[in-house]
Design an enzyme around this catalytic site. Structure first.
Site, mmCIF file in Angstrom:
data_model
loop_
_atom_site.group_PDB
_atom_site.id
_atom_site.type_symbol
_atom_site.label_atom_id
_atom_site.label_comp_id
_atom_site.label_asym_id
_atom_site.label_seq_id
_atom_site.Cartn_x
_atom_site.Cartn_y
_atom_site.Cartn_z
ATOM 1 N N HIS A 1 11.319 -9.280 6.836
ATOM 2 C CA HIS A 1 11.676 -8.164 7.712
ATOM 3 C C HIS A 1 13.059 -8.440 8.309
ATOM 4 O O HIS A 1 13.404 -9.588 8.576
ATOM 5 C CB HIS A 1 10.669 -8.026 8.865
ATOM 6 N N MET B 1 -1.997 -5.472 6.773
ATOM 7 C CA MET B 1 -2.045 -5.990 8.141
ATOM 8 C C MET B 1 -1.187 -5.178 9.113
ATOM 9 O O MET B 1 -0.753 -5.702 10.139
ATOM 10 C CB MET B 1 -1.580 -7.450 8.141
ATOM 11 N N SER B 2 -0.912 -3.929 8.785
ATOM 12 C CA SER B 2 0.008 -3.163 9.649
ATOM 13 C C SER B 2 -0.348 -1.681 9.619
ATOM 14 O O SER B 2 -1.467 -1.307 9.293
ATOM 15 C CB SER B 2 1.449 -3.356 9.149
ATOM 16 N N HIS C 1 2.147 -14.945 1.245
ATOM 17 C CA HIS C 1 3.224 -14.117 1.788
ATOM 18 C C HIS C 1 4.451 -14.167 0.865
ATOM 19 O O HIS C 1 5.138 -13.159 0.674
ATOM 20 C CB HIS C 1 3.566 -14.564 3.211
ATOM 21 N N ALA D 1 3.503 -3.340 2.657
ATOM 22 C CA ALA D 1 3.062 -4.040 1.459
ATOM 23 C C ALA D 1 1.550 -4.179 1.597
ATOM 24 O O ALA D 1 1.050 -4.442 2.691
ATOM 25 C CB ALA D 1 3.721 -5.412 1.392
ATOM 26 N N ASN E 1 -0.138 -7.070 -4.739
ATOM 27 C CA ASN E 1 -1.128 -7.967 -5.362
ATOM 28 C C ASN E 1 -2.467 -7.255 -5.453
ATOM 29 O O ASN E 1 -2.700 -6.268 -4.759
ATOM 30 C CB ASN E 1 -1.294 -9.248 -4.518
ATOM 31 N N TYR F 1 -0.781 -9.520 14.599
ATOM 32 C CA TYR F 1 -1.110 -10.945 14.448
ATOM 33 C C TYR F 1 -0.021 -11.870 14.981
ATOM 34 O O TYR F 1 -0.220 -13.065 15.108
ATOM 35 C CB TYR F 1 -1.438 -11.271 12.981
ATOM 36 N N GLU F 2 1.166 -11.320 15.314
ATOM 37 C CA GLU F 2 2.225 -12.176 15.858
ATOM 38 C C GLU F 2 2.021 -12.445 17.343
ATOM 39 O O GLU F 2 2.467 -13.459 17.855
ATOM 40 C CB GLU F 2 3.594 -11.521 15.645
ATOM 41 N N SER G 1 7.019 -5.370 4.700
ATOM 42 C CA SER G 1 7.459 -6.682 4.192
ATOM 43 C C SER G 1 8.164 -6.537 2.854
ATOM 44 O O SER G 1 7.631 -5.929 1.927
ATOM 45 C CB SER G 1 6.259 -7.604 3.969
ATOM 46 N N HIS H 1 3.859 -7.180 14.102
ATOM 47 C CA HIS H 1 2.448 -7.023 13.753
ATOM 48 C C HIS H 1 1.570 -7.529 14.889
ATOM 49 O O HIS H 1 1.947 -8.433 15.627
ATOM 50 C CB HIS H 1 2.115 -7.843 12.508
#
Ligand code: HPA
Length: 266
Positions: free
Chosen positions: A58, A205-206, A241, A110, A229, A82-83, A28, A80
């Protein structure tokens, strides 16, 4: 012909047939790295079966070309779990990467930091990961090849080369353990305390499903996180995000220096 072989043939017809050496998956907000490559961009929409990769930050295109004299395939968009609810969503792109001749993958992402000494803007070389999601992209794979050893999933030789690249370019690159959390919601402070206790240094998350798939396909792997972060509960900084995308460029410049310095030696 398999779908990956067909797609690789199409890509070679468009971008030239020289074999690719290294695949790069961009995280990201790290998409501008694709612009550093002297090559041909092919939108995922031209590559049947490629994931939609629609998360903002992306760029869903594959760029084939040269970076520091090395033939690379850069995946500007990653899909990802989650998509779609599918942990194997990057399987076809990685199969195509192997068909194009690549033996190595560098995944970038990220991530949130769990270590107060690793602030926003730092970059971290993955030494190992914790699959905190419990999901696996090889569930349903019928062959015995599914029993992939993950002991040296993050290739020690590639890691050494990336560390040397960091030293040569004057960039601080520390090692750490990355925990995969499914997303798309961010973690709770209690979850962050839990994975910190388990030994994680960063969370995202990846990457983990891609590295499992890449090892399954026989690719050697390295991965680098850019810290966007402090993870939930570790600072008063807002987590979102938008914040991830805004902060990614801080680490991206360092990441680009390290990659440029290391690529020729990989
Ligand atoms: N958690 C999960 N994924 C992330 C984070 C985070 O804090 N920051 C960037 N990606």
């Amino acid at each position: 012909m398999s779908r990956s072989a067909e797609l690789a043939a199409h890509i070679r017809a468009v971008a030239g047939s020289a074999p690719v050496s290294v695949g790069l998956v961009l995280g990201s907000g790290l998409g501008h790295l694709a612009g550093a490559v002297d090559g041909i961009a092919i939108p995922y929409s031209e590559l049947e079966g490629f994931p939609h990769a629609g998360v903002s930050g992306h760029v869903p295109q594959l760029v084939i070309g040269n970076l520091e004299g090395v033939r690379v395939a850069v995946f500007g968009g990653r899909a990802h779990y989650y998509e779609t609810g599918r942990a194997d969503v990057m399987r076809l792109p990685l199969e195509v990467l192997r068909e194009l001749g690549a033996g190595k993958l560098i995944a970038t992402n990220a991530a949130g930091s769990l270590d107060p000494d690793m602030p926003t803007g730092s970059i971290m070389l993955l030494r190992d990961h914790i699959n905190f999601s419990g999901l696996n992209p090889l569930i349903g794979e019928p062959t015995e090849a599914r029993f992939v050893p993950m002991t040296d999933a993050y290739d020690p030789t590639m890691a050494d080369t990336l560390r040397a690249g960091a030293r040569a370019s004057g960039v601080a690159l520390r090692d750490g353990v990355y925990a995969w959390y499914s997303g798309p919601s961010f973690e709770t402070p209690a979850e962050i305390r839990a994975i910190r206790t388990l030994g994680a240094d960063a969370v995202g998350m990846s990457t983990v499903p891609e590295v499992i798939l890449a090892r399954f396909l026989g690719l050697r792997c390295a991965a680098i996180s850019t810290i966007t972060n402090m993870a939930a509960g570790l600072s008063d900084e807002a987590i979102s995000h938008d914040h991830t995308k805004a902060m990614a460029p801080l680490g991206a410049a360092k990441l680009e220096k390290v990659l440029r310095a290391a690529l020729p030696g990989l």
